[in-house]
Design an enzyme around this catalytic site. Structure first.
Site, PDB file in Angstrom:
ATOM      1  N   GLY A   1       0.835  -1.199   0.000  1.00 51.58           N
ATOM      2  CA  GLY A   1       0.000   0.000   0.000  1.00 51.58           C
ATOM      3  C   GLY A   1       0.869   1.248   0.000  1.00 51.58           C
ATOM      4  O   GLY A   1       0.562   2.251  -0.656  1.00 51.58           O
TER       5      GLY A   1
ATOM      6  N   ASN B   1      -7.549   4.745   9.030  1.00 54.82           N
ATOM      7  CA  ASN B   1      -7.096   3.530   9.695  1.00 54.82           C
ATOM      8  C   ASN B   1      -7.129   3.609  11.211  1.00 54.82           C
ATOM      9  O   ASN B   1      -7.220   2.598  11.883  1.00 54.82           O
ATOM     10  CB  ASN B   1      -5.674   3.187   9.226  1.00 54.82           C
ATOM     11  CG  ASN B   1      -4.756   4.389   9.214  1.00 54.82           C
ATOM     12  OD1 ASN B   1      -5.051   5.399   8.551  1.00 54.82           O
ATOM     13  ND2 ASN B   1      -3.667   4.321   9.935  1.00 54.82           N
TER      14      ASN B   1
ATOM     15  N   THR C   1      10.410  -8.300 -11.604  1.00 52.35           N
ATOM     16  CA  THR C   1       9.771  -9.607 -11.776  1.00 52.35           C
ATOM     17  C   THR C   1       8.589  -9.726 -10.827  1.00 52.35           C
ATOM     18  O   THR C   1       8.709  -9.437  -9.639  1.00 52.35           O
ATOM     19  CB  THR C   1      10.802 -10.727 -11.515  1.00 52.35           C
ATOM     20  OG1 THR C   1      11.866 -10.569 -12.450  1.00 52.35           O
ATOM     21  CG2 THR C   1      10.181 -12.097 -11.659  1.00 52.35           C
TER      22      THR C   1
ATOM     23  N   CYS D   1       2.575   2.828  13.188  1.00 52.13           N
ATOM     24  CA  CYS D   1       3.778   3.660  13.055  1.00 52.13           C
ATOM     25  C   CYS D   1       3.962   4.575  14.262  1.00 52.13           C
ATOM     26  O   CYS D   1       5.081   4.863  14.641  1.00 52.13           O
ATOM     27  CB  CYS D   1       3.688   4.523  11.807  1.00 52.13           C
ATOM     28  SG  CYS D   1       2.898   3.716  10.437  1.00 52.13           S
TER      29      CYS D   1
HETATM   30  C1  PLP Z   1      -1.646  -0.127   6.198  1.00 49.54           C
HETATM   31  C2  PLP Z   1      -1.966   1.099   5.439  1.00 49.54           C
HETATM   32  C3  PLP Z   1      -1.133   1.570   4.420  1.00 49.54           C
HETATM   33  C4  PLP Z   1       0.191   0.907   4.092  1.00 49.54           C
HETATM   34  O1  PLP Z   1       0.038  -0.329   3.454  1.00 49.54           O
HETATM   35  P1  PLP Z   1       1.268  -1.372   3.502  1.00 49.54           P
HETATM   36  O2  PLP Z   1       0.870  -2.439   2.544  1.00 49.54           O
HETATM   37  O3  PLP Z   1       1.355  -1.858   4.918  1.00 49.54           O
HETATM   38  O4  PLP Z   1       2.479  -0.633   3.076  1.00 49.54           O
HETATM   39  C5  PLP Z   1      -1.509   2.697   3.740  1.00 49.54           C
HETATM   40  N1  PLP Z   1      -2.654   3.334   4.018  1.00 49.54           N
HETATM   41  C6  PLP Z   1      -3.498   2.922   4.989  1.00 49.54           C
HETATM   42  C7  PLP Z   1      -4.755   3.657   5.228  1.00 49.54           C
HETATM   43  C8  PLP Z   1      -3.186   1.790   5.733  1.00 49.54           C
HETATM   44  O5  PLP Z   1      -4.009   1.387   6.701  1.00 49.54           O
END
Ligand code: PLP
Length: 389
Positions: free
Chosen positions: A71, A151, A237, A325
């Site tokens: 993400g 989140n 890849t 985080c």
């Molecule tokens: C967890 C999260 C991300 C980051 O995704 P990863 O695959 O862990 O890098 C980004 N945005 C939100 C809203 C998230 O909850």
């Protein structure tokens, strides 16, 4: 000891069906999807199939789906990619102050390299006002990036209205849907979304796989240069097992999302009501109604969130203080701060994020053990003593 996992917004357990779907792509179908022989072509077919599943789930075309590593990469790609490809047109980006750090720190980076960033405020429930988006737009604006659901507190943003404004003004609209995918429905056409980020491990898929949806015709600069993978948009890849696993996770989400959403809402509200009944001086963070079905963020006055986490952990219950985080640091959450939560109250915040395997029995266990923890911690708080006396 009993173990209760209530931190699904940080990550989810990988669905057993997902693991099962992935295994053959480590053992038998290990080919490089760019290879011409059978080993490669079988891998290629598996990728195409997963791509179709993802596309269908969000109302996109398969060729608009780009697989990434996470993400975080998808957010970086969307924002830097659009910024660099359109800087002749303008150098202004609009986002919100409650985005995930993958968006916020990418914008901060661009802010130091010649772009102007507007960080929109939110109301006390964590909602961005679409009127604020409209007012922030200038002739220089090239991108609006507002998350689908937060989140930390679970608030769902009015992205339909924001997408409409973006379309009307012909500005690209990106949404970070990492937290909402598989929990609530989303359709890129109905919502006028040009770019959308999602991630495997937040919906019972594998870690290390993400997607960026890029609407056909969007001007975007690749982040990762190399071979001609992903139609020249993301070299490297392909992570075939990861892609297959994500496809499977999406397929499962499509079938179970509606039922699961009702189940989780009930479970979440059972937790909230149970806690509310036994503990005073608590506050609900996030929108009371327009919220992810699995997310409950509460502030307990006169206690430190970190202490609650440790005490719950000793009883086998895993929760978090907001985003993965920020935990570990004593800095209060940027999301709660933007919502105007008093720092002293923000310090005592806990995020419970539920998942499909949680049971009523587990929730009742938490309701049973939490009051004792809170009362004990409050007994140690001088502020609480003062208030009581
Ligand atoms: C967890 C999260 C991300 C980051 O995704 P990863 O695959 O862990 O890098 C980004 N945005 C939100 C809203 C998230 O909850």
């Amino acid at each position: 000891m009993r173990r209760v996992y209530l931190d699904h917004n940080a990550t989810t357990p990988t669905h057993p069906e997902v693991v099962k779907a992935m295994l053959p792509y480590y053992e038998d179908v290990f080919g490089n999807a760019s290879s011409i022989h059978q080993f490669g072509q079988q891998a290629r077919m598996a990728i195409d199939e997963a791509r179709e599943k993802v596309a269908e789930f969000i109302g996109a075309k398969p060729e608009e789906i780009v697989f990434t590593s996470s993400g975080t990469e998808s957010d970086n790609f969307a924002i830097k990619g659009v910024a660099y490809a359109n800087e002749e047109k303008g150098r202004h980006i609009i986002t919100s102050s409650i985005e995930h750090h993958a968006v916020l720190n990418t914008c901060k980076f661009l802010g130091k390299h010649g772009f102007k960033i507007t960080y929109l405020p939110v109301d006390r429930y964590g909602v961005v006002n679409p009127d604020d988006v409209r007012k922030a737009i200038t002739d220089d604006t090239i991108l609006i990036s507002i998350m689908h659901a937060n989140n930390e507190v679970g608030t769902i943003e009015p992205i339909a209205e924001i997408g409409k404004i973006a379309k009307e003004k012909e500005i690209y609209f990106h949404t970070d849907a990492v937290q909402s995918i598989g929990k609530i429905p989303i359709n890129v056409n109905e919502l006028n979304i040009d770019l959308l980020s999602l991630s495997g491990h937040k919906l019972y898929g594998p870690k290390g796989i993400g997607v960026l949806y890029i609407r056909k015709g969007t001007r975007i600069q690749p982040l990762i240069h190399g071979g001609h993978h992903e139609r020249n948009r993301r070299a490297g890849t392909e992570n075939v097992p990861g892609i297959v696993g994500l496809g499977k996770a999406i397929e499962i989400a499509k079938l179970s999302m509606e039922k699961e959403s009702i189940y989780l809402t009930n479970l979440r509200d059972r937790l909230y009501n149970g806690i509310k009944e036994k503990i005073d001086n608590i506050y609900l963070n996030g929108h009371p109604v327009n919220r992810l079905p699995n997310t409950l963020n509460l502030s307990f006055e006169f206690v430190e969130g970190e202490s609650i986490i440790h005490n719950l952990d000793m009883k086998g219950v895993a929760v978090s203080s907001g985003s993965a985080c920020t935990s570990g640091s004593l800095e209060p959450s940027h999301v709660l701060k933007a919502m105007g939560v008093e720092p002293a109250i923000a310090q005592g915040s806990i995020r419970f994020s539920l998942g499909k395997d949680n049971t009523e029995e587990e929730i009742d266990y938490v309701i049973e053990i939490l009051p004792e923890i809170i009362f004990r911690l409050r007994e140690m708080s001088p502020l609480y003593k003062k208030k009581r006396d």
